[in-house]
Motif scaffolding. Structure first.
Motif, PDB file in Angstrom:
ATOM      1  N   SER A   1       0.825  -1.198   0.000  1.00 12.67           N
ATOM      2  CA  SER A   1       0.000   0.000   0.000  1.00 12.67           C
ATOM      3  C   SER A   1       0.862   1.252   0.000  1.00 12.67           C
ATOM      4  N   THR A   2       0.358   2.256  -0.721  1.00  2.11           N
ATOM      5  CA  THR A   2       0.959   3.581  -0.698  1.00  2.11           C
ATOM      6  C   THR A   2       0.095   4.533   0.139  1.00  2.11           C
ATOM      7  N   GLY A   3      -0.928   4.001   0.793  1.00  4.88           N
ATOM      8  CA  GLY A   3      -1.750   4.783   1.706  1.00  4.88           C
ATOM      9  C   GLY A   3      -3.159   4.966   1.167  1.00  4.88           C
ATOM     10  N   ALA A   4      -4.011   5.490   1.874  1.00  7.38           N
ATOM     11  CA  ALA A   4      -3.911   5.954   3.244  1.00  7.38           C
ATOM     12  C   ALA A   4      -4.647   4.964   4.150  1.00  7.38           C
ATOM     13  N   ALA A   5      -5.679   5.405   4.876  1.00  7.63           N
ATOM     14  CA  ALA A   5      -6.298   4.549   5.895  1.00  7.63           C
ATOM     15  C   ALA A   5      -6.778   3.193   5.366  1.00  7.63           C
ATOM     16  N   PRO A   6      -7.475   3.115   4.227  1.00  5.71           N
ATOM     17  CA  PRO A   6      -7.865   1.776   3.747  1.00  5.71           C
ATOM     18  C   PRO A   6      -6.652   0.882   3.464  1.00  5.71           C
ATOM     19  N   GLY A   7      -5.576   1.452   2.989  1.00  5.81           N
ATOM     20  CA  GLY A   7      -4.353   0.669   2.765  1.00  5.81           C
ATOM     21  C   GLY A   7      -3.794   0.128   4.063  1.00  5.81           C
ATOM     22  N   LEU A   8      -3.821   0.939   5.089  1.00  8.78           N
ATOM     23  CA  LEU A   8      -3.347   0.507   6.399  1.00  8.78           C
ATOM     24  C   LEU A   8      -4.221  -0.633   6.929  1.00  8.78           C
ATOM     25  N   MET A   9      -5.539  -0.492   6.749  1.00 12.93           N
ATOM     26  CA  MET A   9      -6.453  -1.537   7.197  1.00 12.93           C
ATOM     27  C   MET A   9      -6.210  -2.838   6.418  1.00 12.93           C
ATOM     28  N   ALA A  10      -5.908  -2.725   5.125  1.00 16.28           N
ATOM     29  CA  ALA A  10      -5.625  -3.921   4.315  1.00 16.28           C
ATOM     30  C   ALA A  10      -4.344  -4.599   4.795  1.00 16.28           C
ATOM     31  N   LEU A  11      -3.331  -3.819   5.147  1.00 14.69           N
ATOM     32  CA  LEU A  11      -2.097  -4.417   5.663  1.00 14.69           C
ATOM     33  C   LEU A  11      -2.365  -5.151   6.966  1.00 14.69           C
ATOM     34  N   LEU A  12      -3.173  -4.575   7.814  1.00 20.44           N
ATOM     35  CA  LEU A  12      -3.522  -5.233   9.070  1.00 20.44           C
ATOM     36  C   LEU A  12      -4.275  -6.540   8.789  1.00 20.44           C
ATOM     37  N   ALA A  13      -5.219  -6.507   7.864  1.00 19.22           N
ATOM     38  CA  ALA A  13      -5.942  -7.732   7.475  1.00 19.22           C
ATOM     39  C   ALA A  13      -4.966  -8.753   6.924  1.00 19.22           C
ATOM     40  N   GLY A  14      -3.992  -8.288   6.153  1.00 11.69           N
ATOM     41  CA  GLY A  14      -2.979  -9.189   5.596  1.00 11.69           C
ATOM     42  C   GLY A  14      -2.158  -9.862   6.675  1.00 11.69           C
ATOM     43  N   LYS A  15      -1.766  -9.116   7.685  1.00 12.51           N
ATOM     44  CA  LYS A  15      -1.000  -9.715   8.789  1.00 12.51           C
ATOM     45  C   LYS A  15      -1.824 -10.780   9.494  1.00 12.51           C
ATOM     46  N   LEU A  16      -3.102 -10.519   9.660  1.00 16.26           N
ATOM     47  CA  LEU A  16      -3.981 -11.465  10.345  1.00 16.26           C
ATOM     48  C   LEU A  16      -4.213 -12.736   9.522  1.00 16.26           C
ATOM     49  N   THR A  17      -4.029 -12.637   8.205  1.00 15.28           N
ATOM     50  CA  THR A  17      -4.266 -13.801   7.337  1.00 15.28           C
ATOM     51  C   THR A  17      -2.968 -14.418   6.808  1.00 15.28           C
ATOM     52  N   GLY A  18      -1.824 -13.924   7.275  1.00 18.70           N
ATOM     53  CA  GLY A  18      -0.553 -14.545   6.921  1.00 18.70           C
ATOM     54  C   GLY A  18       0.172 -13.981   5.716  1.00 18.70           C
ATOM     55  N   ALA A  19      -0.296 -12.876   5.160  1.00 19.49           N
ATOM     56  CA  ALA A  19       0.376 -12.265   4.013  1.00 19.49           C
ATOM     57  C   ALA A  19       1.579 -11.443   4.471  1.00 19.49           C
ATOM     58  N   ARG A  20       2.561 -11.306   3.598  1.00 19.04           N
ATOM     59  CA  ARG A  20       3.664 -10.365   3.827  1.00 19.04           C
ATOM     60  C   ARG A  20       3.117  -8.976   3.509  1.00 19.04           C
ATOM     61  N   THR A  21       3.585  -7.956   4.227  1.00 20.76           N
ATOM     62  CA  THR A  21       3.013  -6.625   4.058  1.00 20.76           C
ATOM     63  C   THR A  21       4.098  -5.576   3.848  1.00 20.76           C
ATOM     64  N   ILE A  22       3.781  -4.633   2.950  1.00 25.40           N
ATOM     65  CA  ILE A  22       4.722  -3.562   2.611  1.00 25.40           C
ATOM     66  C   ILE A  22       3.979  -2.235   2.611  1.00 25.40           C
ATOM     67  N   TRP A  23       4.516  -1.275   3.328  1.00 30.79           N
ATOM     68  CA  TRP A  23       3.986   0.089   3.357  1.00 30.79           C
ATOM     69  C   TRP A  23       4.996   0.991   2.665  1.00 30.79           C
ATOM     70  N   LEU A  24       4.548   1.730   1.657  1.00 37.11           N
ATOM     71  CA  LEU A  24       5.375   2.715   0.967  1.00 37.11           C
ATOM     72  C   LEU A  24       4.794   4.079   1.281  1.00 37.11           C
ATOM     73  N   ASP A  25       5.459   4.819   2.158  1.00 35.99           N
ATOM     74  CA  ASP A  25       4.934   6.107   2.595  1.00 35.99           C
ATOM     75  C   ASP A  25       4.949   7.101   1.443  1.00 35.99           C
ATOM     76  N   SER A  26       3.991   7.990   1.439  1.00 36.72           N
ATOM     77  CA  SER A  26       3.830   8.962   0.364  1.00 36.72           C
ATOM     78  C   SER A  26       5.025   9.907   0.261  1.00 36.72           C
ATOM     79  N   ILE A  27       5.332  10.273  -0.965  1.00 37.15           N
ATOM     80  CA  ILE A  27       6.419  11.232  -1.197  1.00 37.15           C
ATOM     81  C   ILE A  27       6.067  12.600  -0.619  1.00 37.15           C
ATOM     82  N   ALA A  28       4.785  12.845  -0.366  1.00 34.58           N
ATOM     83  CA  ALA A  28       4.357  14.119   0.206  1.00 34.58           C
ATOM     84  C   ALA A  28       4.819  14.296   1.650  1.00 34.58           C
ATOM     85  N   ASN A  29       5.197  13.222   2.303  1.00 33.42           N
ATOM     86  CA  ASN A  29       5.627  13.291   3.702  1.00 33.42           C
ATOM     87  C   ASN A  29       7.119  13.576   3.768  1.00 33.42           C
ATOM     88  N   ILE A  30       7.453  14.830   3.683  1.00 32.31           N
ATOM     89  CA  ILE A  30       8.845  15.280   3.591  1.00 32.31           C
ATOM     90  C   ILE A  30       9.526  15.349   4.949  1.00 32.31           C
TER      91      ILE A  30
END
Length: 152
Positions: free
Chosen positions: A86-115
């Motif tokens: 996920s590159t964000g925002a809240a729904p992406g975070l929720m999907a990563l959490l769901a992924g952890k609960l179901t055994g998926a590997r998870t990757i967060w790519l923070d937005s380039i806007a966050n300087i």
């Protein structure tokens, strides 16, 4: 040696989050990718791939955020991806959490806007995501990796 085809879920909200996700699509070549976003019209930008739309949600509406989290958990449980990015925002975070609960590997790519600092969602993702990336070298730490940026 042939690499294993993985099931990947790529998820982002609209605007810049979706644009940044689209910039890393080449990294998914050869894999079975399903896309999730908050805008049904984005399905046209990923032809030939499964696409799912979920409502947008934010920290300002906790009940809606919980509903979206539940919907994403059901969707992730059905897709059974190997990796969620996920590159964000809240729904992406929720999907990563769901992924952890179901055994998926998870990757967060923070937005380039966050300087100046990692986003609030990125800070939460740091607690459980397998990998967290920033697009700014000065924000890299032992827990947040810098590997370049997707917009230049």
């Amino acid at each position: 040696m042939k690499t294993k085809t993985m099931k990947v879920v790529a998820i982002a909200s609209g605007g810049g989050h979706w644009i940044q996700l689209q910039r890393i699509v080449p990294a998914f070549a050869g894999h079975d990718v399903s896309y999730i976003s908050t805008h049904p019209s984005f399905a046209a930008t990923v032809p030939g791939h499964a696409f799912y739309a979920v409502p947008d949600a934010s920290r300002w509406n906790k009940v809606k955020l919980l509903k979206v989290g539940y919907e994403l958990f059901r969707l992730i449980s059905t897709i059974k991806p190997d990796v969620i990015i996920s590159t964000g925002a809240a729904p992406g975070l929720m999907a990563l959490l769901a992924g952890k609960l179901t055994g998926a590997r998870t990757i967060w790519l923070d937005s380039i806007a966050n300087i100046e600092k990692i986003s609030m969602s990125g800070q939460i993702a740091l607690r459980f995501a397998d990998r967290t990336y920033t697009q700014w070298p000065k924000l890299a730490t032992d827990k947040v990796q810098f590997a370049g940026n997707v917009l230049s």
